[in-house]
Design an enzyme around this catalytic site. Sequence first.
Site, PDB file in Angstrom:
ATOM      1  N   ASN A 134       0.843  -1.199   0.000  1.00  0.00           N
ATOM      2  CA  ASN A 134       0.000   0.000   0.000  1.00  0.00           C
ATOM      3  C   ASN A 134       0.881   1.252   0.000  1.00  0.00           C
ATOM      4  OD1 ASN A 134      -1.656   2.193   0.784  1.00  0.00           O
ATOM      5  ND2 ASN A 134      -3.111   0.788   1.727  1.00  0.00           N
ATOM      6  N   VAL A 193       0.493   4.263   0.865  1.00  0.00           N
ATOM      7  CA  VAL A 193       0.500   5.112   2.064  1.00  0.00           C
ATOM      8  C   VAL A 193       0.826   4.319   3.325  1.00  0.00           C
ATOM      9  CG1 VAL A 193      -1.134   6.756   1.060  1.00  0.00           C
ATOM     10  CG2 VAL A 193      -1.994   4.949   2.569  1.00  0.00           C
ATOM     11  N   GLU A 194       1.131   3.050   3.176  1.00  0.00           N
ATOM     12  CA  GLU A 194       1.537   2.264   4.344  1.00  0.00           C
ATOM     13  C   GLU A 194       3.026   1.912   4.205  1.00  0.00           C
ATOM     14  OE1 GLU A 194      -1.446  -0.605   5.660  1.00  0.00           O
ATOM     15  OE2 GLU A 194      -3.035   0.612   4.785  1.00  0.00           O
ATOM     16  N   MET A 195       3.356   0.669   3.924  1.00  0.00           N
ATOM     17  CA  MET A 195       4.771   0.305   3.873  1.00  0.00           C
ATOM     18  C   MET A 195       5.412   0.636   2.516  1.00  0.00           C
ATOM     19  SD  MET A 195       4.181  -3.091   6.135  1.00  0.00           S
ATOM     20  CE  MET A 195       5.801  -3.602   6.725  1.00  0.00           C
TER      21      MET A 195
END
Lengths: 347, 347
Positions: free
Chosen positions: A125, A127-129
């Site tokens: 993702n 906006v995640e990892m």
Amino acid sequence: MRYPLIFTRTIIVAFLSLVPCAHAFEPLPDKAPAPADNPQSEAKIALGKQLFFDPRLSLNGSLSCNSCHNVMTGGTDDRPVSIGEAGQKGGRNAPTVWNSAFHSVQFWDGRAATLKDQAKGPILNPVEMAMPSAEFTVARIKSIPGYVEQFKSVFGGNDPLTYDNIAKAIASYERTLITPNSAFDRYLKGEKNILSEQAKRGMKLVTDIGCTSCHTGINFNGPTSLPLGQGFYQKFPMFTNNPYIKNYKLDQDMGRFHVTGDAKDKHMWRVPTWRNIALTAPYFHNGSVPTLEEAVRVMASTQLNKKLNDSQVEDIVAFLNSLTGEFPEQTLPRLPVTTGNSPLSGN
Amino acid sequence: MRYPLIFTRTIIVAFLSLVPCAHAFEPLPDKAPAPADNPQSEAKIALGKQLFFDPRLSLNGSLSCNSCHNVMTGGTDDRPVSIGEAGQKGGRNAPTVWNSAFHSVQFWDGRAATLKDQAKGPILNPVEMAMPSAEFTVARIKSIPGYVEQFKSVFGGNDPLTYDNIAKAIASYERTLITPNSAFDRYLKGEKNILSEQAKRGMKLVTDIGCTSCHTGINFNGPTSLPLGQGFYQKFPMFTNNPYIKNYKLDQDMGRFHVTGDAKDKHMWRVPTWRNIALTAPYFHNGSVPTLEEAVRVMASTQLNKKLNDSQVEDIVAFLNSLTGEFPEQTLPRLPVTTGNSPLSGN
């Protein structure tokens, strides 16, 4: 007869979701079932634990699975929405990893059937990892000699270090994250004096007013018997004639609709667990509600169209507090070293 | 006689720093000394460990001390420079936390005398953990009831939850992070066959060519006898007639000069430790050198004006690998819960 008389072993199904009824509470088992294609083994669990804690699974090497699903706490990150790579914010509140092996689907919107499929999401993702691809992720983990050896030994075969096997190992570790022996569980198993009178009143109240129509099963998030992949979804909010909806922006995210595109899935959400909920503030899919007391008020209002008085709220919160389990001690894994070139050197 | 004949117990002082000479190697002790104003206690160490792992010490709750000084690895973050709040990059490579209790000063430029003073820095650094002030930090930790109780019990007095005591607790935990029993240490203690012939050649070579003039003492980063706060600094780079300086931008940061403003401190740096160095790539104050082999070449060239051949480099790297110690198992702390309002809810 192990259960109080007011509870009978009724199977709760979705069409009863707003009908107050008697039902059976269920204690948390010590072990979670593993899918046939990903049996548990000590070595796989150990590998999965390393990966779960390894920040090299994020693009810049600053975030691990544990960053948002912190096992040192209730399994979340104490934040309304999570912070990903480069300070980016996600859209929803991180669900707890504890006891997640008992869910029949994963994510707030149920878009993954299994822990393995869930694990594949945040890594990629943006906006995640924020890893750019599964191939990139595999190449990075392959650049760490210790992992290459471990995947060979755990999975065997010609090409054991795959994205699927990375996710399988993480899922195996997560499957061990179980918090048994809450006061509630001990009560169900016969320790009748372990719950305060207040908690017992709360336990009766959540049944009487209908909370447990949805918050049922061993994780209080749907019938235990649901097969893997079959989610237990409910509409939220049901009633909008209250100030909470606007104040907490509770209707801005349409939940499962964003997965299926089907109009009947608008505002449908996987029912969240109650276990360890006293440790996982703030609350709701957008983390907008700061306290458990307020969360109870909001739910009674938005789902049952009921206004609770202070003492009812306190009773229910006392019951919810009895759902905090025992957290098995976690030893930190040693992470395999990046001998020679660090895979992060170029960042 | 515990040491090989070629080594004698010579005290190395700074003015000898470029003179190859015989000297004594020293094994790592099992315990580090604690300053008189911050004695160790089990409860203080446990509190410090919680704080070390607690991301609520960063503004957005996404970073802990362990994010950059990862005890699951060699005590660093595998990155050239660290990633702070909102994806900001720091200016220098994170030094290892392992065995840091044996340093006489902290940070690359020695700007903190003690572990306690070091711990106060990153929390408030706007590109690291980014807390706006010591007062803000204290207020946040005070909002977590479990910590209030623990500070009361560990420090006592009228106002036990202070920024200074937060740092004292963290320092107490860090003081336990010691990696004894490296092959090198066991060799010094009498296991003469534990080092390979190659590592033994490397051990002789680092002495013969002069590396150990600076890389001396129990941490290989200066005389062990230096009092707390008295740094052991060396000029880096000494020789600039080589391609490394420009390639790796090794002379762009002027080190201790930025602390003192004193011209004689230009390009002066605290000598870094060799312990566990095989686990802490990439190398140098700016993390620009990706491998240990290359780091050895660079140092020989920039500090000793020597060009090593491949077999010399391999011998030295074999010796440096013998300095990887035993990492004591770390159990993860349980972090005290933010009952009611999460201090991060507003972020």
